[in-house]
Structure formats: structure tokens, C-alpha cells
Scaffold this motif. Structure first.
Motif, PDB file in Angstrom:
ATOM      1  N   ARG A  29       0.816  -1.221   0.000  1.00 52.86           N
ATOM      2  CA  ARG A  29       0.000   0.000   0.000  1.00 52.86           C
ATOM      3  C   ARG A  29       0.852   1.275   0.000  1.00 52.86           C
ATOM      4  O   ARG A  29       0.320   2.375   0.141  1.00 52.86           O
ATOM      5  N   GLY A  30       2.153   1.118  -0.148  1.00 57.59           N
ATOM      6  CA  GLY A  30       3.028   2.273  -0.266  1.00 57.59           C
ATOM      7  C   GLY A  30       3.357   2.954   1.039  1.00 57.59           C
ATOM      8  O   GLY A  30       3.888   4.072   1.048  1.00 57.59           O
ATOM      9  N   TRP A  31       3.074   2.301   2.166  1.00 55.92           N
ATOM     10  CA  TRP A  31       3.355   2.906   3.470  1.00 55.92           C
ATOM     11  C   TRP A  31       4.797   2.652   3.913  1.00 55.92           C
ATOM     12  O   TRP A  31       5.295   3.314   4.816  1.00 55.92           O
ATOM     13  N   MET A  32       5.426   1.662   3.309  1.00 50.66           N
ATOM     14  CA  MET A  32       6.836   1.368   3.544  1.00 50.66           C
ATOM     15  C   MET A  32       7.511   1.217   2.186  1.00 50.66           C
ATOM     16  O   MET A  32       6.922   0.658   1.256  1.00 50.66           O
ATOM     17  N   LYS A  33       8.737   1.702   2.080  1.00 48.92           N
ATOM     18  CA  LYS A  33       9.450   1.562   0.805  1.00 48.92           C
ATOM     19  C   LYS A  33       9.909   0.127   0.585  1.00 48.92           C
ATOM     20  O   LYS A  33       9.860  -0.393  -0.533  1.00 48.92           O
ATOM     21  N   LEU A  34      10.386  -0.492   1.658  1.00 48.92           N
ATOM     22  CA  LEU A  34      10.888  -1.859   1.565  1.00 48.92           C
ATOM     23  C   LEU A  34      10.382  -2.671   2.743  1.00 48.92           C
ATOM     24  O   LEU A  34      10.226  -2.143   3.855  1.00 48.92           O
ATOM     25  N   ASN A  35      10.150  -3.946   2.511  1.00 53.56           N
ATOM     26  CA  ASN A  35       9.772  -4.866   3.584  1.00 53.56           C
ATOM     27  C   ASN A  35      11.046  -5.408   4.211  1.00 53.56           C
ATOM     28  O   ASN A  35      11.758  -6.191   3.580  1.00 53.56           O
ATOM     29  N   PRO A  36      11.371  -5.017   5.435  1.00 54.89           N
ATOM     30  CA  PRO A  36      12.627  -5.481   6.055  1.00 54.89           C
ATOM     31  C   PRO A  36      12.661  -6.983   6.306  1.00 54.89           C
ATOM     32  O   PRO A  36      13.733  -7.541   6.568  1.00 54.89           O
ATOM     33  N   LEU A  37      11.507  -7.651   6.229  1.00 51.43           N
ATOM     34  CA  LEU A  37      11.456  -9.093   6.459  1.00 51.43           C
ATOM     35  C   LEU A  37      11.086  -9.849   5.179  1.00 51.43           C
ATOM     36  O   LEU A  37      10.542 -10.946   5.233  1.00 51.43           O
ATOM     37  N   ALA A  38      11.382  -9.225   4.028  1.00 47.42           N
ATOM     38  CA  ALA A  38      11.070  -9.887   2.756  1.00 47.42           C
ATOM     39  C   ALA A  38      11.852 -11.189   2.616  1.00 47.42           C
ATOM     40  O   ALA A  38      11.338 -12.188   2.106  1.00 47.42           O
ATOM     41  N   GLU A  39      13.098 -11.176   3.081  1.00 43.14           N
ATOM     42  CA  GLU A  39      13.895 -12.401   3.082  1.00 43.14           C
ATOM     43  C   GLU A  39      13.529 -13.240   4.296  1.00 43.14           C
ATOM     44  O   GLU A  39      13.245 -12.711   5.381  1.00 43.14           O
ATOM     45  N   ARG A  40      13.541 -14.539   4.112  1.00 42.65           N
ATOM     46  CA  ARG A  40      13.151 -15.461   5.166  1.00 42.65           C
ATOM     47  C   ARG A  40      14.004 -15.274   6.417  1.00 42.65           C
ATOM     48  O   ARG A  40      15.213 -15.111   6.345  1.00 42.65           O
ATOM     49  N   VAL A  41      13.347 -15.302   7.575  1.00 42.50           N
ATOM     50  CA  VAL A  41      14.041 -15.182   8.857  1.00 42.50           C
ATOM     51  C   VAL A  41      14.177 -16.565   9.489  1.00 42.50           C
ATOM     52  O   VAL A  41      13.186 -17.280   9.642  1.00 42.50           O
ATOM     53  N   LYS A  42      15.381 -16.939   9.830  1.00 40.31           N
ATOM     54  CA  LYS A  42      15.603 -18.219  10.486  1.00 40.31           C
ATOM     55  C   LYS A  42      15.065 -18.160  11.909  1.00 40.31           C
ATOM     56  O   LYS A  42      15.377 -17.247  12.664  1.00 40.31           O
ATOM     57  N   LYS A  43      14.253 -19.113  12.267  1.00 35.08           N
ATOM     58  CA  LYS A  43      13.616 -19.111  13.581  1.00 35.08           C
ATOM     59  C   LYS A  43      14.590 -19.528  14.683  1.00 35.08           C
ATOM     60  O   LYS A  43      15.563 -20.237  14.439  1.00 35.08           O
ATOM     61  N   ILE A  44      14.296 -19.077  15.887  1.00 37.13           N
ATOM     62  CA  ILE A  44      15.040 -19.531  17.057  1.00 37.13           C
ATOM     63  C   ILE A  44      14.674 -20.989  17.293  1.00 37.13           C
ATOM     64  O   ILE A  44      13.491 -21.352  17.316  1.00 37.13           O
ATOM     65  N   ARG A  45      15.647 -21.822  17.466  1.00 36.17           N
ATOM     66  CA  ARG A  45      15.386 -23.239  17.666  1.00 36.17           C
ATOM     67  C   ARG A  45      15.178 -23.541  19.143  1.00 36.17           C
ATOM     68  O   ARG A  45      15.793 -22.931  20.017  1.00 36.17           O
ATOM     69  N   GLN A  46      14.295 -24.502  19.386  1.00 41.31           N
ATOM     70  CA  GLN A  46      14.103 -24.966  20.760  1.00 41.31           C
ATOM     71  C   GLN A  46      15.339 -25.735  21.207  1.00 41.31           C
ATOM     72  O   GLN A  46      15.954 -26.465  20.435  1.00 41.31           O
ATOM     73  N   THR A  47      15.728 -25.568  22.466  1.00 39.66           N
ATOM     74  CA  THR A  47      16.872 -26.278  23.028  1.00 39.66           C
ATOM     75  C   THR A  47      16.474 -26.908  24.345  1.00 39.66           C
ATOM     76  O   THR A  47      15.371 -26.706  24.842  1.00 39.66           O
TER      77      THR A  47
END
Length: 360
Positions: A143-161
Motif C-alpha cells: 500500500r506504499g506505506w513502507m518503501k521496503l519490507n525489512p522481512l522480505a527475506e526469510r528469517v531463520k527461527k530460534i530453535r528450541q533447546t
């Protein structure tokens, strides 16, 4: 008040499976808890409207994106259970609702997740908040409210330990036995469906009496739309035979005979789980979804191959093109595997034929 009556500022939604009606405040997307049309309903609606006017989102902020997203068609098509999960993320992100979008970048999101959300809310919600943020940012970018999506690239999740707790770990035989033995009848049945048929919460809380037929539980899974038909294990047969009295067509009902809500079941199951943890009967970390892992583990121990386990759990592999029929009949050897599993260390003794009285 009849379901045809309309209330200004309120949208109503009927769940296709449970046939229950839900009411939402249009402006904020908040679900109203009181029964539609009652004095409590209008009081709750007035309080929500007052809060919405007072807490109007800041222009150009994350809070405004959330508000607009909850007004959009993207929100209205979500299932009620999914909306509840999103709302959990919105609440966890409340401290940054007034933050301008221009100040939010990828490094900020990672710092927020690792230093704030993880410590305060745990691994699952920390990861889920990032997933929800990526959806909100895409919505804002389109909708043009942000120039770029900072999370467009996949984010690696925190793994359970081991330190932060294994997510959805399999239950031990002793834990399965203890919970089934101690659970009240209205909690035992949904847990038995998860334990013996591998159903997800969205499925075991909504399937109807018609799903129990000819010695099997047949359902089209809500997540992937895969039809499965699972033979009724003796533990499940006993739980069905002792289902609380109810006029509802939904199989799993609460103590008063009304269909469960996701929040109601979570609260009741959580109370039982905490009690058993305090008594030292079970270890921490039991989840209903972990029972799917439990069933898969027991099947593997019984000699089932990957394809058989996937068929039983209703999983669709990207490497296969097998056609699932409406009956989704399992191979005979898979049926025998399910019916013969010793899930609790004590063989079940219930008669599967007893469950036929529910649907006759």
C-alpha cells in the motif's frame, strides 16, 4: 436477539464446522465475548468503542498498520483460531505500536525478538511475532506505506533447546497414562483424539459425531485439506464411550455439554497440566501437538515406514502425487498398527463397538 439483526459497527461470522456465531468489533477487529444481543454484549461493545477512540493509532506507525490490517479483507478471511493467534502477537508487540514504520528495519526486529520477546514470551511467541510482522510489513509495502519490507527475506527461527524447552516433544508412555487416567471426561476425549488419531487441535475440537463411523474417525484435516480415516484405538473408544451427555453434534464438548472453544480448552488443559507438573507426575513441556509426535514415534517404533506414518497423520509430501480418496482408506497393515499400539504402557480394554451408540 435473532441472528438476522444487525448492530452498527459489529461484524458477525459463523464457523462453518461448529456453526457457532462470533461477533467482532469492525473498527478494532476485537472479538466480543458476551452473547450477542444481551445487555452484557452491548456493555462490552461500548467499552471497546471507548477504548478504540482513546487509543487511536499514531499516523505512520505499526499500530496503524495493525488497525488497517484488521479492517481489511486479509483479516476477514482468517479462521477464528488464526485471528486469536494473531491477536496474541499484536498484544506482545504493544510496546512498539506507536513506533514509526520508518524506524523499523531488519536489525531492529532481530534485536526486538532476541532481547525482548524471547525473554518475556518464550520461543514460540517470539518466532510467531516475527512471522506476523512480516505479514504486516508486506501489507504496508503493498500500500506504499513502507518503501521496503525489512522481512522480505526469510528469517531463520530460534530453535528450541534443552534450556528453553523442546517444542511439542513426544510424550512418554508414563505421561500418556497419567494424563489419560487423571483427565476429566470432557478433557480426556479431545486428548485421546490427539493421542490415538494424531489430530491437531483445530480438528479434534470441531469434528462431529458423524466422523465416528464403522470403527474409525474420518476427517478432512483443516491444515492441508487431506482426508484421513483412522481406526479407533481402545483408549479412544473408551473416551468416546464416556463422552459427557450433550445434544451437540460436535464430538468434543465441555463439562456442560457445550462445544469447546479453543481458549476454553486451552485454559482447562493448562490447569490440569500445571497440577500434574506440580505433583511430579509429568515433566514440563507437554503440548497437545506433541501427541502427534508421540503417535509418529510409536508408529516408527512399531516398524511403520515414512509413507505409512504420513498417511496416518494426514501429511502430504511434496515428493509424492498420491491421490487421496474421500474415504482415505489406510492399508490393512497401517490399520493394524494404529489399533495395536501400546501408547500408555498398559493395553487398552475398551470395546470399539461401544462408540456406535453415539451415531446410531
Amino acid at each position: 436477539m435473532t441472528t438476522s439483526v444487525k448492530v452498527k459497527g459489529v461484524k458477525r461470522y459463523r464457523h462453518p464446522k461448529t456453526k457457532r456465531w462470533y461477533a467482532y468489533h469492525r473498527a478494532s477487529g476485537t472479538r466480543l465475548q458476551a452473547e450477542f444481543g444481551t445487555a452484557e454484549f452491548f456493555q462490552e461493545l461500548a467499552e471497546i468503542e471507548r477504548a478504540t477512540k482513546i487509543a487511536a493509532p499514531t499516523p505512520g506507525s505499526l499500530g496503524l498498520v495493525i488497525s488497517e490490517y484488521m479492517r481489511s479483507p486479509d483479516w476477514t478471511v482468517l479462521r477464528p483460531a488464526t485471528r486469536i493467534s494473531y491477536e496474541k502477537a499484536f498484544n506482545a508487540l504493544a510496546p512498539i505500536h506507536d513506533m514509526p514504520l520508518a524506524r523499523i528495519d531488519r536489525s531492529f526486529v532481530f534485536a526486538l525478538r532476541d532481547k525482548k520477546l524471547l525473554k518475556r514470551h518464550g520461543v514460540w511467541l517470539a518466532n510467531y511475532c516475527v512471522t506476523v510482522l512480516s505479514i504486516l510489513f508486506r501489507f504496508a509495502t503493498d500500500r506504499g506505506w513502507m518503501k521496503l519490507n525489512p522481512l522480505a527475506e526469510r528469517v531463520k527461527k530460534i530453535r528450541q533447546t534443552r534450556e528453553n524447552g523442546a517444542g511439542n516433544r513426544p510424550w512418554s508412555e508414563a505421561e500418556c497414562h497419567a494424563v489419560i487416567e487423571r483427565a476429566p471426561l470432557h478433557i480426556r476425549l479431545p486428548l485421546a483424539l490427539a493421542m490415538c488419531a494424531g489430530l491437531r487441535r483445530a480438528d479434534f475440537l470441531t469434528i462431529t459425531l458423524a466422523a465416528v463411523k464403522d470403527g474409525a474417525v474420518t476427517v478432512r484435516t483443516s491444515k492441508r485439506g487431506v482426508p484421513v480415516s483412522i481406526p479407533i484405538h481402545p483408549i479412544l473408544a473408551d473416551a468416546i464411550a464416556h463422552r459427557p451427555r450433550s445434544d451437540s453434534v460436535v464430538l468434543c464438548v465441555g463439562a456442560r455439554g457445550e462445544p469447546w472453544t479453543a481458549m476454553g480448552f486451552n485454559a482447562s488443559w493448562g490447569k490440569l497440566r500445571r497440577q500434574l507438573e506440580q505433583e511430579g507426575v509429568i515433566a514440563r513441556g507437554l503440548t497437545c501437538h506433541g501427541l502427534r509426535h508421540t503417535l509418529g514415534t510409536r508408529l516408527r517404533e512399531a516398524g511403520a515406514d515414512d509413507r505409512t506414518i504420513a498417511d496416518i497423520l494426514g501429511q502430504r509430501s511434496t515428493a509424492m502425487a498420491r491421490h487421496y480418496s474421500e474415504n482415505a482408506a489406510l492399508p490393512d497393515h497401517a490399520k493394524a498398527l494404529v489399533s495395536g499400539l501400546d501408547l500408555t504402557g498398559r493395553k487398552g480394554v475398551a470395546d470399539v463397538d461401544k462408540v456406535s451408540t453415539l451415531t446410531d
